[in-house]
Scaffold this motif. Structure first.
Motif, PDB file in Angstrom:
ATOM      1  N   LYS A 234      -8.134   8.060   5.636  1.00  0.00           N
ATOM      2  CA  LYS A 234      -8.891   7.163   4.757  1.00  0.00           C
ATOM      3  C   LYS A 234      -8.628   5.692   5.077  1.00  0.00           C
ATOM      4  O   LYS A 234      -9.505   4.830   4.911  1.00  0.00           O
ATOM      5  N   TYR A 235      -7.413   5.381   5.584  1.00  0.00           N
ATOM      6  CA  TYR A 235      -7.033   3.981   5.793  1.00  0.00           C
ATOM      7  C   TYR A 235      -6.952   3.597   7.280  1.00  0.00           C
ATOM      8  O   TYR A 235      -6.622   2.447   7.592  1.00  0.00           O
TER       9      TYR A 235
ATOM     10  N   LEU B 198      -0.883   6.142   8.943  1.00  0.00           N
ATOM     11  CA  LEU B 198      -1.756   6.057   7.781  1.00  0.00           C
ATOM     12  C   LEU B 198      -2.670   7.279   7.711  1.00  0.00           C
ATOM     13  O   LEU B 198      -3.102   7.794   8.743  1.00  0.00           O
TER      14      LEU B 198
ATOM     15  N   THR C 270      -0.809   8.302   0.802  1.00  0.00           N
ATOM     16  CA  THR C 270      -0.049   7.765   1.941  1.00  0.00           C
ATOM     17  C   THR C 270       1.343   8.400   2.014  1.00  0.00           C
ATOM     18  O   THR C 270       1.837   8.706   3.096  1.00  0.00           O
TER      19      THR C 270
ATOM     20  N   GLU D 145      -8.577   0.462   8.704  1.00  0.00           N
ATOM     21  CA  GLU D 145      -8.035  -0.830   8.297  1.00  0.00           C
ATOM     22  C   GLU D 145      -6.576  -0.979   8.699  1.00  0.00           C
ATOM     23  O   GLU D 145      -5.854  -1.819   8.165  1.00  0.00           O
TER      24      GLU D 145
ATOM     25  N   LEU E 285       0.869  -1.178   0.000  1.00  0.00           N
ATOM     26  CA  LEU E 285       0.000   0.000   0.000  1.00  0.00           C
ATOM     27  C   LEU E 285       0.903   1.224   0.000  1.00  0.00           C
ATOM     28  O   LEU E 285       1.543   1.548   0.998  1.00  0.00           O
TER      29      LEU E 285
END
Length: 1106
Positions: free
Chosen positions: A655-656, A652, A627, A659, A622
């Motif tokens: 948005k991430y 992060l 990022t 997760e 990712l």
């Protein structure tokens, strides 16, 4: 001509007396490329365009017997050409008498001693550099000279971008060479009025520093070391080293923004570096893949090409082996197919440990191959019993020859004879065919139950060594990998981070591939009747430049920069850059053309992390614009340590974050060459007062594959162009015998010892920074340069002579101010010629500085100060300076020239010996105002000297005349010396000279210079004799003089010189002989001195500088 011959003898004698350099005839070309070349390139400099106005200097200074020799020793190049005539005996009589009187010596109690104008200055002949230089540096700091120049200079910005040295140890002479060269350029640009902001930098990440930290810890402490703890210790070590190195660089006299250097560990730098990485990723130039890379088991990380070295003398276990063919291609010759049961492909490799990774055998389709029948001879039988563990120096025949099952081998036809001799067998050719006929044949691996194909490789397959067939392991070599990609071969690499076989290698697991594992492969091949021959092979092999241990090629998951994606743009950028020396372009071009993708990831803790997250389950990376931007902003505030201590949720973007638990952060760090290669973005493109692209990069020649290339690639990949306009490279340091400097050899010279002195002051005196800097200016740094105690002593001698000339100029201006200057039109011809010479020297120095040829500046200044001034102009000037009368026209005209000489020379040498130049400036007896009407408090505020146009206006006819006149003077000096040896005269003022030349124009001009014995331009003044007369040939012969000489003047014909005792009596004050002595108010004086003492007030009694 005889004058030249005399000069030859003197120079040759000086050459022979020199013990520090080897004789010219025995000096190797490699040695001459170094120190000798720059310090002593006499002939080249004399014949250069810059000295085109000195055609006679070649004949006057270079010895004809050595005319084909390009280099002379330093000391011989510094020989004073007037030494034959003995200038001390010729010109120092009056001044020495006055000096003795001034110091209270009553032996020569002349009533006129106080009417002599004695030179005086506080500028000491002894530099006392160890004390004085720090005082001058403090003066610069107090006056904020550099800051003032950056603010007041009105020229364009000049950016010399500093290549960062590693912050991992003390400075050595290579550091001194590098930084001082840069300082020459910066100081020269400042004098030219440009805005120069030099930002020094340090490379603070990477394995060199990490190893230093680990070496300082015991085993238990290492076990408890976490990445963040290691990083903190590494940062502390780097910062401490930076401070020590900064102090040393400043002592060298290097100007720069030392309080605000760039450090690759600073948050703002790391953030800019991540920005470069991110932009390359978004441009499609960064990818992750499994490819073979240089791997260092001793460091536990991948390495870039620039982190390797290839020492001589590495010995590998090379083997010739045979793999049994199991299937023939359709293109294989039909007549040879019956040989299939006993047919095999023969390969050669220097890395038997890669056999487990074999996936193919490659051939060159442009070569012709042969099937040969092996016919063992008696010498080969019974040798397979030799132990594989025997000495590596022994050659050993394998079982495949001693008891062959495969009796027919496929090899390159051109190598049959070589292999027959190598293997000690008869090889009978059964048939030949092109390499393409072997494609897609299959063979059985000798150790594993698998079949592999024969494939077509590339031009890397030759008949220079081996068999013409290449064992191909795509996991262990770049060419092998490329070939494997073409044929879809498996990427086998059963080797771990420590260089040991993995479980994939079966029973060999755990064996080190550079040790027992390599040996085991040889033994296994022999046991399976696949080994033809084992022998030692000495060659260059890649070593880790830090641990000095061998590396391996190993396929691992790494991050790469795809050079292929912007190779053509990089090559185009290279062509827009000026390279010094010019061959630098060819070198970096060839490296860029042949460069594979750049492995930019490292498996170490101390570095800038690659900002990538990996999915826990899939391993999918990712990393995108969002990022990277988020992490870049964090690093800019907290530094890259944040990657190691902050949580995934924090690292992060929003948005991430939901997760975050599904991802793990990568622990790879970036290659340190990516660190330094991003400096243009972190410094040049961001700092105020700098501009991109930089005007200049200057580093060692090894940086064509290092910093120059990494900077080029990152810049081209993100900005589309090179980060520099010009690139200068320098060579490396050798000792004075031409050997590489090494601590083990005890030939390393510490720059700190050169400057400050060692424990034994007699054996290791402190010369100061300016002598070290003068040495740097003297060498032709384009090649390797030599340095040693003898060389630095010789450089010190040159420095002392230059300092002496400057002191002489200063001391004779003690009562002079610029408003006393005599207009150029009213100057004597000898003064105009001196100014013409000065303008030529300054112009030549400007051209040399602009072309980064500092050794030419050294030669120009040395020759002008030591030979042209000391041995001619200043020599003949002493009479009018000391005895011509304080306010006389002759003295003031001379002081006008002395002032121009001093003010110009001190600024020309200022970039090279700044402390000395400043010391001179602080002792000026008058203030100097620059072009803007502001008093220059320091030498660098005075700007580069500008030459008046009329100084250059001397006609070529006059230049030619002065050139030949100096040759005439050399011949006069030679005959005067004969007369002195013959006891006819003592000092040259006791002589009268007679001249005859067959050239009418020359004779006419010489005759015109004998009209007045009192004139500055009169021959007797220029010869430092009491009288001089031009006579016809018959009149000269009729004189029947005991001491005469003749020579041939190039372009003018014969010259005859005769010497007799001077007419008249000796003047008590100036020591000239005239008929007027005894006839004037002051009966012991000549006409000139009689007139001077009538109006001359007694001079001050003070110590003088002679």
């Amino acid at each position: 001509m005889r004058a030249a011959a005399a000069m030859d003898v003197r120079l040759a004698s000086a050459c022979r007396s020199l013990s520090g350099f080897p004789s010219t005839s025995s000096t190797s070309a490699r040695q001459v490329q170094g120190s000798c070349r720059g310090v002593v390139m006499a002939k080249e400099v004399l014949l250069s365009r810059s000295l085109g106005v000195y055609p006679s200097f070649t004949s006057r200074v270079l010895p004809h017997p050595l005319s084909s020799v390009r280099f002379l020793s330093l000391r011989s190049f510094c020989v004073e050409t007037s030494s034959v005539a003995g200038s001390k005996r010729r010109a120092r009589g009056p001044i020495m008498a006055a000096k003795k009187a001034a110091e209270g010596d009553s032996q020569e109690d002349s009533p006129y001693k106080d009417t002599v104008d004695l030179p005086r200055t506080k500028f000491s002949m002894k530099a006392n550099s160890v004390t004085r230089e720090p005082e001058i540096q403090k003066l610069w700091e107090q006056k904020q000279v550099l800051q003032k120049l950056q603010e007041t200079n009105t020229g364009e910005i000049y950016t010399l971008h500093d290549g960062p040295p590693y912050a991992n140890g003390e400075l050595h002479m290579g550091h001194a060479l590098n930084k001082i060269l840069k300082d020459f350029i910066n100081r020269y640009q400042l004098l030219q009025g440009r805005k120069v902001k030099y930002v020094p930098g340090w490379d603070c990440h990477g394995l060199p520093i990490e190893l230093k930290v680990l070496q300082s810890m015991d085993e238990n402490a290492r076990k408890e070391l976490t990445p963040i703890k290691l990083r903190k210790k590494a940062a502390q070590f780097a910062l401490k080293t930076v401070e020590l190195q900064r102090k040393s660089f400043k002592r060298f006299g290097v100007w720069g923004d030392w309080e605000n250097p760039y450090l690759t560990l600073s948050p703002e730098y790391e953030a800019a570096q991540i920005g470069v990485f991110g932009q390359m990723l978004l441009n499609g130039h960064i990818y992750r893949g499994r490819k073979p890379v240089h791997w260092s088991p001793s460091s536990g990380t991948a390495l870039a090409e620039a982190e390797l070295e290839y020492p001589e003398g590495h010995t590998s276990r090379s083997i010739y082996a045979v793999f049994k063919i199991t299937h023939l291609s359709d293109s294989f010759p039909k007549e040879l197919t019956p040989l299939l049961p006993t047919l095999g492909v023969a390969i050669w490799t220097t890395t038997p440990w890669t056999i487990p990774g074999n996936a193919a055998v490659a051939v060159n389709d442009k070569l012709i191959y042969a099937v040969v029948e092996v016919q063992p001879n008696s010498a080969a039988e019974g040798q397979s019993g030799d132990s594989v563990k025997s000495d590596k120096a022994k050659k050993r025949t394998g079982s495949a020859l001693a008891d062959p099952e495969i009796k027919h081998l496929v090899v390159a036809e051109d190598l049959v004879k070589t292999l027959q001799s190598k293997l000690g067998v008869n090889l009978e050719i059964k048939g030949t065919f092109p390499g393409s006929a072997l494609e897609l044949c299959k063979y059985k691996h000798p150790l594993w139950e698998r079949e592999s194909p024969v494939v077509i490789g590339g031009d890397y397959i030759t008949t220079e060594t081996g068999t013409g067939l290449v064992h191909t392991a795509p996991g262990h070599g770049h060419e092998d990998y490329i070939t494997g990609q073409k044929y879809g071969l498996p990427l086998l690499s059963p080797v771990d981070d420590e260089g040991n076989f993995t479980e994939e290698a079966g029973k060999y697991a755990g064996l080190n591939v550079l040790g027992d594992g390599n040996l085991a492969m040889v033994e296994a091949l022999d046991e399976n009747k696949a080994l033809l021959l084992e022998e030692p092979y000495v060659h260059k092999y890649p070593y880790d430049w830090r641990t000095k241990k061998p590396t391996i090629f190993r396929a691992t998951e790494q991050w790469f920069a795809s050079v292929e994606g912007f190779r053509q743009a990089a090559l185009q950028a290279i062509s827009t850059v000026q390279w010094f020396p010019a061959q630098g372009e060819k070198r970096i071009t060839s490296m860029t053309v042949g460069r594979s993708d750049w492995c930019i990831s490292r498996q170490r803790s101390w570095g800038v992390p690659i900002p990538c997250f990996y999915h826990v389950d899939t391993g999918e990376p990712l990393m995108n614009e969002e990022t990277i931007s988020h992490i870049q902003s964090i690093v800019a505030q907290k530094g890259s340590d944040a990657w190691f201590y902050m949580s995934n949720e924090e690292l992060l973007p929003e948005k991430y974050r939901g997760e975050a638990s599904k991802y793990r952060r990568g622990m790879d760090t970036m290659d340190v060459w990516f660190d330094s290669g991003s400096s243009w973005a972190a410094v040049v493109d961001k700092r105020e007062g700098l501009h991109w692209p930089a005007d200049l990069y200057l580093e060692g020649s090894d940086q064509h594959r290092g910093w120059f290339q990494s900077s080029l690639l990152t810049s081209v990949a993100t900005k589309g162009g090179a980060p520099y306009k010009k690139v200068v490279t320098h060579g490396f340091l050798l000792d004075q015998k031409g050997n590489k400097m090494s601590k083990s050899l005890g030939n390393v010279l510490d720059p700190k010892t050169v400057i400050e002195g060692g424990k034994n002051a007699k054996e290791e005196p402190g010369y100061g920074a300016d002598v070290l800097r003068l040495w740097v200016s003297s060498v032709d740094y384009a090649g390797d340069v030599m340095m040693g105690p003898q060389i630095i002593r010789q450089t010190s001698d040159v420095y002392r002579k230059i300092r002496g000339t400057l002191r002489y100029l200063l001391s004779n201006l003690h009562d002079y101010t610029p408003d006393m200057a005599v207009d150029y039109e009213n100057l004597p011809d000898v003064d105009k010629y001196a100014l013409y010479q000065l303008s030529t020297i300054v112009d030549g120095a400007s051209e040399s500085f602009d072309g980064f040829q500092f050794y030419r500046v050294f030669q120009l200044v040395q020759r002008f100060a030591v030979v042209d001034l000391s041995n001619f102009y200043l020599d003949v000037a002493k009479d009018r300076l000391y005895t011509g009368g304080t306010d006389s026209y002759t003295r003031r005209s001379c002081q006008t020239v002395l002032s121009a000489l001093l003010l110009s020379l001190v600024r020309v040498i200022a970039p090279i010996v700044p402390h000395t130049a400043e010391d001179v400036w602080q002792n000026l007896p008058f203030q100097y105002e620059g072009s803007r009407g502001v008093v220059a408090e320091t030498v660098f505020e005075a700007a580069w000297p500008k030459m008046e146009e009329n100084w250059r206006s001397l006609s070529q006819t006059d230049v030619k005349f002065w050139t030949v006149l100096l040759s005439v003077r050399d011949e006069v000096n030679r005959v005067l010396e004969q007369a002195r040896i013959g006891k006819l005269i003592g000092a040259s003022l006791e002589a009268k000279v007679y001249l005859h030349t067959c050239d009418e124009e020359l004779s006419r001009r010489l005759q015109a210079m004998t009209g007045s014995a009192e004139g500055v331009d009169s021959l007797n003044r220029l010869f430092i004799t009491s009288q001089a007369e031009v006579v016809s040939k018959s009149d000269g012969e009729a004189l029947n003089l005991p001491f005469t000489g003749s020579s041939v003047l190039e372009g003018y014909g014969d010259l005859w010189v005769g010497v007799a005792r001077a007419d008249g009596a000796k003047c008590e004050r100036c020591w000239n002989y005239t008929l007027a002595v005894g006839t004037l108010d002051h009966p012991t004086l000549c006409e000139r001195c009689n007139g001077v003492v009538k109006i001359q007030p007694p001079a001050r009694k003070t110590p003088i500088a002679v």
